[in-house]
Design an enzyme around this catalytic site. Structure first.
Site, PDB file in Angstrom:
ATOM      1  N   GLN A 108      -7.241  -0.264   3.966  1.00  0.00           N
ATOM      2  CA  GLN A 108      -8.203  -1.054   5.031  1.00  0.00           C
ATOM      3  C   GLN A 108      -9.354  -1.345   4.646  1.00  0.00           C
ATOM      4  OE1 GLN A 108      -6.997  -2.055   7.854  1.00  0.00           O
ATOM      5  NE2 GLN A 108      -5.244  -0.932   8.092  1.00  0.00           N
ATOM      6  N   ASN A 165      -7.564   3.581   9.112  1.00  0.00           N
ATOM      7  CA  ASN A 165      -6.902   2.448   9.839  1.00  0.00           C
ATOM      8  C   ASN A 165      -6.931   2.422  11.188  1.00  0.00           C
ATOM      9  OD1 ASN A 165      -5.270   4.853   9.215  1.00  0.00           O
ATOM     10  ND2 ASN A 165      -3.753   3.671  10.507  1.00  0.00           N
ATOM     11  N   GLY A 217       0.830  -1.240  -0.061  1.00  0.00           N
ATOM     12  CA  GLY A 217       0.010  -0.129  -0.106  1.00  0.00           C
ATOM     13  C   GLY A 217       1.043   1.328  -0.042  1.00  0.00           C
ATOM     14  N   CYS A 239       2.814   0.967  11.958  1.00  0.00           N
ATOM     15  CA  CYS A 239       3.829   1.311  10.924  1.00  0.00           C
ATOM     16  C   CYS A 239       4.945   2.350  11.529  1.00  0.00           C
ATOM     17  CB  CYS A 239       3.430   1.924   9.594  1.00  0.00           C
ATOM     18  SG  CYS A 239       2.278   0.812   8.690  1.00  0.00           S
ATOM     19  N   GLY A 292      -2.152  -6.429  -0.001  1.00  0.00           N
ATOM     20  CA  GLY A 292      -2.467  -7.917   0.143  1.00  0.00           C
ATOM     21  C   GLY A 292      -2.537  -8.406   1.538  1.00  0.00           C
ATOM     22  N   HIS A 293      -1.454  -7.657   2.550  1.00  0.00           N
ATOM     23  CA  HIS A 293      -1.863  -8.471   3.692  1.00  0.00           C
ATOM     24  C   HIS A 293      -2.967  -7.851   4.644  1.00  0.00           C
ATOM     25  CE1 HIS A 293       0.403  -5.410   6.413  1.00  0.00           C
ATOM     26  NE2 HIS A 293       0.625  -4.699   5.295  1.00  0.00           N
TER      27      HIS A 293
END
Length: 382
Positions: free
Chosen positions: A182, A154, A81, A325, A203-204
């Protein structure tokens, strides 16, 4: 249970409730990744092994494009992302002035090109963008605007009023970039129908592997885009680097599996969790606005976020304090600060339910949270 865990009073059962940091890997994604890992060829090679790999790559692109409503060549695979967001801002925002929401993820807040004109868009106490300020900013003269507003926050799960945002941006000739990291996989999305100009996903966050994402562009293919790095000219010259086929295969499988899973059970479990937390003294941040079904942000007045995380972790409950993050640091949430929550911004935790959450996970959280709320707040010397 290890002696170390026993000495700290840790439980052997862990309730993982931090899906917005990363979802557990879905079995469909794991299977797709293993199958793709058996392919030897490079998708850019012209021999038979390369053509087989290329076929897998283009099938993945077609499937993502079909699900999200863009032309296949306007699906650009990235490492995740963050890269997708930065690629859009640098590759499509040249010569534009940036309007960025105050509650955006740091990938966007820190990704604005150096020297570009920048204005911050404030939010209501609900966490939704102030449409009056957006309209006023768009009406100003000067270069056309590049608007960055995420679909789902998020930290709180709050959804921006995207239909109104799209209408305002289109009426003023602005480019609307949407961070849907998200939201993708947790709600229905169609770029063409919804009208955003570009969209980023990862993807995750859907139960796929880490290290795979995509930038989707609206309009006829292929849209022009200045690459961050050219490499070997992959992705129609818009993103260099050999595509990670196993990760991309896992992304596609996770996206398909996530959309087949109804959101209502997650919403019911989240509501039950919130009711118990509020009975114990918590406040739900952003609870009055439309939200993702899996996300809640809870403040416990007088209890610092870091202390809450430590206590819950000792009870076997994995949650977070805002974005994951920030190199493991617990800091006051810029999202909650922008919502005007004052001290509560430093007293909040994020609970985000994964695709495989169980009733026992919810019960374990409630027991741990109630015990934490009833206990005396710890004091630290020094």
């Amino acid at each position: 249970m290890s002696l170390w865990a026993q000495s700290r009073g840790e439980t052997s059962r862990r309730a993982y409730l931090d899906a917005n940091a990363t979802e557990p890997l879905r079995p469909q994604a794991r299977d797709a990744m293993l199958a793709a890992a058996d392919l030897t060829g490079n998708p850019s090679s012209v021999h038979s092994a390369g053509r087989m790999a290329r076929a897998v790559l283009e099938e993945a692109r077609d499937q993502v494009a079909r699900v999200l409503g863009v032309a296949p060549l306007n699906c650009i695979f990235t490492s995740g992302g963050t890269e997708a967001n930065v690629l859009a801002m640098h590759g499509l925002g040249q010569g534009r002035r940036f309007l960025v929401g105050q509650t955006e993820h740091d990938a966007v807040r820190k990704g604005v090109p150096a020297g570009a004109p920048l204005s911050w868009l404030p939010v209501e106490t609900s966490g939704q963008v102030r449409l009056d300020v957006l309209e006023s900013e768009l009406a100003q003269g000067g270069p056309p605007a590049f608007v960055c507003l995420m679909l789902a926050n998020n930290e709180t799960g709050v959804l921006h009023p995207m239909a109104e945002i799209v209408r305002l941006c289109q009426s003023h000739g602005a480019h609307l970039h949407v961070d849907a990291v998200q939201a993708a996989g947790r709600m229905a999305l169609c770029v063409e129908e919804m009208g955003m100009d570009s969209l980023a996903l990862s993807g995750h966050k859907m139960g796929g592997p880490k290290g795979a994402g995509a930038l989707l562009l609206r309009g006829p293919a292929p849209a022009r885009l200045e690459p961050l790095f050219e490499g070997g000219g992959q992705e129609q010259g818009r993103r260099g680097g050999t595509p990670p086929l196993p990760a991309l295969a896992g992304l596609v499988a996770a996206l398909q599996a996530s959309l087949a899973q109804p959101a209502q059970p997650l919403a019911a479990l989240r509501d039950r969790l919130e009711q118990a937390a509020c009975a114990a003294g918590a406040v739900v941040n952003g609870g009055a606005a439309p939200r993702l079904a899996n996300t809640t942000n809870l403040s416990l007045p007088g209890r610092k976020a870091q202390g809450q995380l430590m206590r819950l972790d000792l009870e076997g409950v994995c949650v977070s304090a805002g974005s994951a993050c920030s190199s493991g640091k617990v800091a006051v949430s810029h999202v909650l600060d922008a919502m005007g929550l004052g001290d509560l911004a430093g007293q909040s935790i994020r609970v985000s339910l994964p695709w495989n959450v169980t009733e026992e996970d919810i019960h374990q959280f409630i027991r741990a949270y109630e015990g934490m709320a009833q206990s005396a707040a710890p004091t630290f010397a020094g």
